[in-house]
Design a protein around this motif. Structure first.
Motif, mmCIF file in Angstrom:
data_model
loop_
_atom_site.group_PDB
_atom_site.id
_atom_site.type_symbol
_atom_site.label_atom_id
_atom_site.label_comp_id
_atom_site.label_asym_id
_atom_site.label_seq_id
_atom_site.Cartn_x
_atom_site.Cartn_y
_atom_site.Cartn_z
ATOM 1 N N GLY A 244 57.209 40.492 28.412
ATOM 2 C CA GLY A 244 58.472 40.321 27.527
ATOM 3 C C GLY A 244 59.380 39.133 27.732
ATOM 4 N N ILE A 245 58.905 38.125 28.313
ATOM 5 C CA ILE A 245 59.851 37.035 28.681
ATOM 6 C C ILE A 245 60.224 36.134 27.374
ATOM 7 N N VAL A 246 61.482 35.804 26.981
ATOM 8 C CA VAL A 246 61.741 35.305 25.801
ATOM 9 C C VAL A 246 62.755 34.043 26.164
ATOM 10 N N VAL A 247 62.094 32.995 25.589
ATOM 11 C CA VAL A 247 62.987 31.603 26.073
ATOM 12 C C VAL A 247 63.425 30.889 24.611
ATOM 13 N N THR A 248 64.560 30.409 24.555
ATOM 14 C CA THR A 248 64.912 29.237 23.809
ATOM 15 C C THR A 248 65.184 27.879 24.714
ATOM 16 N N GLY A 249 64.585 27.012 24.178
ATOM 17 C CA GLY A 249 64.907 25.594 25.044
ATOM 18 C C GLY A 249 65.406 24.693 24.083
ATOM 19 N N LEU A 250 66.441 24.066 24.388
ATOM 20 C CA LEU A 250 67.269 22.991 23.360
ATOM 21 C C LEU A 250 66.841 21.779 24.294
ATOM 22 N N SER A 251 66.477 20.991 23.425
ATOM 23 C CA SER A 251 66.184 19.597 23.864
ATOM 24 C C SER A 251 66.614 18.501 22.956
ATOM 25 N N GLY A 252 67.355 17.196 23.719
ATOM 26 C CA GLY A 252 67.594 16.145 23.082
ATOM 27 C C GLY A 252 66.390 15.440 22.278
ATOM 28 N N VAL A 253 66.807 14.370 21.460
ATOM 29 C CA VAL A 253 65.734 13.912 20.466
ATOM 30 C C VAL A 253 64.866 12.921 21.292
ATOM 31 N N SER A 254 64.968 12.276 22.563
ATOM 32 C CA SER A 254 64.123 11.583 23.412
ATOM 33 C C SER A 254 63.103 12.208 23.593
ATOM 34 N N GLY A 255 63.025 13.804 23.675
ATOM 35 C CA GLY A 255 61.642 14.501 23.967
ATOM 36 C C GLY A 255 60.847 14.427 23.100
ATOM 37 N N ASP B 208 74.442 16.216 13.405
ATOM 38 C CA ASP B 208 74.974 17.226 12.884
ATOM 39 C C ASP B 208 73.900 18.410 12.515
ATOM 40 N N ASP B 209 72.891 18.733 13.194
ATOM 41 C CA ASP B 209 71.794 19.607 12.892
ATOM 42 C C ASP B 209 71.231 20.167 14.044
ATOM 43 N N LEU B 210 70.873 21.494 14.106
ATOM 44 C CA LEU B 210 70.043 21.829 14.992
ATOM 45 C C LEU B 210 68.753 22.358 14.507
ATOM 46 N N ARG B 211 67.488 22.292 14.858
ATOM 47 C CA ARG B 211 66.281 22.664 14.252
ATOM 48 C C ARG B 211 65.300 23.307 15.006
ATOM 49 N N ALA B 212 64.806 24.502 14.899
ATOM 50 C CA ALA B 212 63.666 24.970 15.575
ATOM 51 C C ALA B 212 62.331 24.449 15.081
ATOM 52 N N TYR B 213 61.507 24.339 16.126
ATOM 53 C CA TYR B 213 59.938 23.791 15.626
ATOM 54 C C TYR B 213 58.917 23.952 16.354
ATOM 55 N N ARG B 214 57.929 23.944 15.987
ATOM 56 C CA ARG B 214 56.495 24.379 16.771
ATOM 57 C C ARG B 214 56.497 25.923 17.117
ATOM 58 N N LEU B 215 57.002 26.658 16.498
ATOM 59 C CA LEU B 215 57.169 28.087 16.726
ATOM 60 C C LEU B 215 55.995 28.741 17.004
ATOM 61 N N ALA C 48 57.262 34.367 24.706
ATOM 62 C CA ALA C 48 57.814 34.002 23.330
ATOM 63 C C ALA C 48 58.765 32.813 23.605
ATOM 64 N N PHE C 49 58.576 31.513 22.771
ATOM 65 C CA PHE C 49 59.168 30.493 23.097
ATOM 66 C C PHE C 49 60.012 29.723 21.837
ATOM 67 N N THR C 50 61.076 29.538 21.723
ATOM 68 C CA THR C 50 61.577 28.846 20.515
ATOM 69 C C THR C 50 62.000 27.593 20.976
ATOM 70 N N PRO C 51 61.518 26.326 20.817
ATOM 71 C CA PRO C 51 62.055 25.114 20.957
ATOM 72 C C PRO C 51 63.065 24.553 19.789
ATOM 73 N N VAL C 52 63.948 24.102 20.257
ATOM 74 C CA VAL C 52 65.178 23.597 19.398
ATOM 75 C C VAL C 52 65.383 22.236 19.688
ATOM 76 N N LEU C 53 65.412 21.343 18.435
ATOM 77 C CA LEU C 53 66.030 19.818 18.676
ATOM 78 C C LEU C 53 67.594 19.949 18.357
#
Length: 344
Positions: A173-184, A200-207, A231-236
């Motif tokens: 049941g591990i849940v992760v949100t990862g916020l990454s800079g654009v160079s990623g 001026d935006d935040l964007r979840a991707y590859r859910l 469960a992983f939500t990556p966010v730009l």
């Protein structure tokens, strides 16, 4: 002291540039060749603040990379390119540090689903050594093939693995949100990553389909002995570099905040690059341009969860710096060599 010649393939990307900078000042190595189609035949000194022979060194086309000069070859290339190049480089006696995902997963059957191609050299997956020294140091000494962890995987595994291993939290049941800079996302011209689109935006991707998910699960399983699906939500996020990961883990029994923090402190007490802080003091700005990771953990007793946080620079501890650290471990050098002056 013998100075070992090294090469960087994919030297014009963000990671390749960081690698070149770090290796240029490493006492045990000499940069012998740089490979980039984009900058082929340009002098390295025209692109980086270098001096002497290295400044005059000219970038070579990638077509020449399978004969790359050097005892150690760093591959800052897409996974398909690394998977094809690595067997040829190993066959001629070079050590390889691959910064792509080409050799991160132990199961060759996982590659079509997560990386989009069947693996061309599955026999090498068992030989590849995972280059996250804090969790996998024992396998690195003398390694011929080092597979460098992904940036998200580094940030998340460093926060999660010691807590799961302690038994204070559940591996399920591990849940992760990862916020990454654009160079990623790499150095590429794309409308999606242009300033106007990202600012001026935040964007979840590859859910549900980010390629680092099976790598994180595999790493935690190897280190802690158990890991359920994550469960992983990556966010730009609109910053140049850096990753902040936030992880929710179910508490096992009546674990106290001091117990959880103690598990992290015990795991990293002797680690030069990992610092344990209060969870709300873990910030990206404090690790930028360093090979450090900052981790912390808090408890939400009402929800019955531990909340772990982790911050790294995605281009250093998440890529180039970690590759140098893993090379140091493989070669028997101090892991801080070439990295000790990165003060942020």
């Amino acid at each position: 002291m013998h100075v070992h010649p090294v090469s960087v393939v994919g030297a014009s990307g963000y990671t390749g540039l960081e690698l070149t900078r770090l290796l240029a000042r490493h006492a045990h190595v000499r940069v012998a060749a740089l490979y980039s189609d984009r900058w082929a035949d340009e002098p390295a000194g025209g692109r980086l603040p270098l001096s002497g022979e290295l400044a005059a060194l000219r970038y070579r086309p990638l077509a020449e990379a399978e004969r790359a000069d050097g005892e150690i070859v760093f591959l800052a290339t897409p996974a398909e390119v690394s998977a094809a190049l690595t067997p040829r480089l190993l066959a001629r006696g070079a050590r390889v540090v691959d910064l792509s995902g080409a050799f991160r997963l132990a199961d060759p059957a996982a590659y079509p689903a997560w990386y989009g191609f069947p693996h061309p050299a599955p026999e090498l997956l068992a030989e590849a050594r995972y280059g996250l020294p804090e969790l996998a140091r024992a396998g690195l000494a003398g390694a011929r093939l080092v597979t460098n962890p992904g940036c998200y995987a580094t940030s998340i595994a460093l926060a999660v693995a010691p807590l799961v291993k302690s038994g204070l939290v559940s591996p399920d049941g591990i849940v992760v949100t990862g916020l990454s800079g654009v160079s990623g996302a790499g150095r590429k011209a794309s409308e999606d990553y242009s300033f106007v689109e990202v600012g001026d935006d935040l964007r979840a991707y590859r859910l549900g389909r980010h390629q680092h998910v099976p790598e994180i699960e595999q790493t935690v399983l190897r280190h802690a002995g158990a890991c359920g699906p994550i469960a992983f939500t990556p966010v730009l996020v609109p910053i140049r570099r850096g990753i902040l990961s936030s992880v929710a883990l179910r508490l096992a029994g009546g674990a106290r905040p001091a117990d959880l923090e103690g598990a992290l402190r015990a795991a990293y007490a002797e680690e030069p690059f990992v610092k344990v802080l209060a969870a709300d003091k873990v910030m990206v700005k404090d690790v930028l341009h360093t090979n450090r990771a900052h981790v912390g953990v808090a408890v939400d007793p009402r929800a019955g969860v531990a909340l772990a946080t982790s911050a790294i620079d995605n281009l250093v501890k998440g890529a180039a710096g970690q590759a140098v650290q893993a090379m140091n471990a493989a070669m028997g050098w101090p892991e801080t060599a070439g990295l000790d002056l990165l003060g942020g």
